[in-house]
Design an enzyme around this catalytic site. Structure first.
Site, PDB file in Angstrom:
ATOM      1  N   HIS A   1       2.920  -8.049  12.868  1.00 61.47           N
ATOM      2  CA  HIS A   1       2.299  -8.354  11.573  1.00 61.47           C
ATOM      3  C   HIS A   1       1.920  -9.826  11.431  1.00 61.47           C
ATOM      4  O   HIS A   1       0.899 -10.147  10.822  1.00 61.47           O
ATOM      5  CB  HIS A   1       3.203  -7.882  10.427  1.00 61.47           C
ATOM      6  CG  HIS A   1       3.274  -6.389  10.344  1.00 61.47           C
ATOM      7  ND1 HIS A   1       4.388  -5.658  10.687  1.00 61.47           N
ATOM      8  CD2 HIS A   1       2.329  -5.471  10.018  1.00 61.47           C
ATOM      9  CE1 HIS A   1       4.139  -4.365  10.556  1.00 61.47           C
ATOM     10  NE2 HIS A   1       2.903  -4.225  10.153  1.00 61.47           N
TER      11      HIS A   1
ATOM     12  N   ASP B   1     -10.272   6.507   1.129  1.00 62.68           N
ATOM     13  CA  ASP B   1     -10.823   6.124   2.425  1.00 62.68           C
ATOM     14  C   ASP B   1     -11.359   4.693   2.314  1.00 62.68           C
ATOM     15  O   ASP B   1     -12.172   4.398   1.421  1.00 62.68           O
ATOM     16  CB  ASP B   1     -11.928   7.109   2.800  1.00 62.68           C
ATOM     17  CG  ASP B   1     -12.641   6.687   4.072  1.00 62.68           C
ATOM     18  OD1 ASP B   1     -11.964   6.300   5.034  1.00 62.68           O
ATOM     19  OD2 ASP B   1     -13.880   6.719   4.093  1.00 62.68           O
TER      20      ASP B   1
ATOM     21  N   ASP C   1      -5.839  -2.830   9.579  1.00 57.71           N
ATOM     22  CA  ASP C   1      -4.541  -2.421  10.129  1.00 57.71           C
ATOM     23  C   ASP C   1      -4.479  -0.903  10.104  1.00 57.71           C
ATOM     24  O   ASP C   1      -3.768  -0.304   9.305  1.00 57.71           O
ATOM     25  CB  ASP C   1      -3.428  -3.036   9.275  1.00 57.71           C
ATOM     26  CG  ASP C   1      -2.043  -2.801   9.865  1.00 57.71           C
ATOM     27  OD1 ASP C   1      -1.936  -2.547  11.076  1.00 57.71           O
ATOM     28  OD2 ASP C   1      -1.064  -2.871   9.098  1.00 57.71           O
TER      29      ASP C   1
ATOM     30  N   PRO D   1      -7.690  10.226  10.537  1.00 57.66           N
ATOM     31  CA  PRO D   1      -8.458   9.747   9.377  1.00 57.66           C
ATOM     32  C   PRO D   1      -9.270   8.469   9.614  1.00 57.66           C
ATOM     33  O   PRO D   1      -9.970   8.017   8.716  1.00 57.66           O
ATOM     34  CB  PRO D   1      -7.360   9.504   8.334  1.00 57.66           C
ATOM     35  CG  PRO D   1      -6.119   9.230   9.115  1.00 57.66           C
ATOM     36  CD  PRO D   1      -6.250   9.957  10.422  1.00 57.66           C
TER      37      PRO D   1
END
Ligand code: SAM
Length: 306
Positions: free
Chosen positions: A67, A144, A162, A171
């Site tokens: 991260h 989305d 990310d 997705p």
């Protein structure tokens, strides 16, 4: 000493012919959401880990490496202190956490399509989000991210991608294309930057990383690849920074250290000037593969991983 046979093992296929295993102490969650299969498990070596569609996303022990590498190079390369940020995906909330370390950030929007995953992370991974979802600067949306970028007129100083990998029927397939990156560019302020996780950079598996890098070069004036080793993934991991102005490869270590001291609150565990210099100095075989790649990923010809 517990013997390996007494553990249940999580086996991740990193490629079709290679895998990485973690001994599992217990499974906290295993469910199927509308979008993906979710597991949150306690591993013997890395503590809690989030696994989506069989792919490990992060682990408690080394998520700071992933991260910090994803967020800080971008926020340290904006022209002037960053005020607004957008996280595309971001599940665990740790990406958001790193962004909120900058007191100059007034607004941080996170758009993750899967509210069920985020709720599970809120409940089971407080070590990762550390209250980031409750910060008054945070706006959390579940839709989305491409649809969000298409409809918003807002501009951000920093956008970070990310996302899960573009798996068949997953997705995120249309969020790794030239058209998508053009939308990202148009939603950045003139001195803005974007960063993204861009898949593994291990020998023999550079096709995805280099195609994304090649695609971004169609869209942004500055594109800089960098990498780090994420040991819970068992492979070196690639990231890319794309910028409208500042080139991170021209930021020398002392300048990065000065920016960290100036822009951030608290101390980092991984990123500093020396790490920056190391990460952006890609090795020869990776630079060669980047130079040779010709593929541009488009909506009509997306890149889908198996
Ligand atoms: N650290 C990760 C890794 O190693 O790849 C990725 C972090 S995060 C868990 C990825 C998030 O992207 C997931 O929570 C998933 O729901 C979200 N996501 C996938 N497709 C999306 C889309 N089209 N729009 C917004 N979020 C999406």
């Amino acid at each position: 000493m517990i013997s390996p046979q007494s553990y249940k093992w999580f086996f991740e296929t990193t490629t079709a012919v290679e895998g990485h295993m973690h001994a599992v102490v217990r499974t906290l969650v295993e469910t199927q959401t509308k979008f993906q299969h979710v597991e949150i498990m306690v591993t013997a070596d890395y503590g809690k880990a989030l696994v989506l569609d069989g792919r490990i996303q992060s682990s408690q022990a080394d998520e700071f490496i992933y991260h910090e590498a994803l967020v800080h190079p971008g926020l340290l390369a904006t022209e002037g202190p960053p005020r607004s940020a957008l996280v595309i995906g971001g599940g665990e909330g740790a990406t958001l956490r790193e962004i909120l370390r900058y007191p100059s950030i007034e607004r941080a929007v996170m758009v993750d399509i899967d509210g069920e995953v985020v709720d599970l992370c809120k409940q089971h991974l407080p070590e990762m989000h550390q209250g980031a979802f409750e910060d008054r600067r945070t706006e959390l949306r579940h839709e989305d991210a491409r649809a969000y970028l298409e409809k918003t007129a807002e501009r951000f100083d920093f956008i970070t991608v990310d996302l899960v990998e573009p798996l068949e029927a997953g997705p995120a397939c249309l969020l790794f294309t030239r058209e998508f990156y053009s939308l990202v560019r148009d939603r950045l302020t003139p001195g803005g930057t974007m960063t993204m996780q861009a898949g593994m950079t291990k020998v023999g598996e550079l096709g995805f990383y280099t195609a994304i890098h090649r695609t971004l070069r169609e869209v942004f004036p500055v594109v800089a690849g960098y990498q780090t080793y994420v040991s819970c993934f068992g492979t070196p991991w690639g990231f890319i920074l794309a910028s409208k102005k500042i080139d991170p490869c021209r930021q020398l270590a002392p300048a990065v250290d000065a920016l960290v001291a100036e822009r951030l609150k608290g101390t980092l565990g991984y990123w500093d000037g020396t790490t920056h210099q190391h990460a952006f100095a890609l090795p020869k075989h990776v630079r060669k593969a980047l130079g040779e790649q010709t593929r541009i990923v488009t909506d009509a010809h997306p890149l889908i991983l198996t």
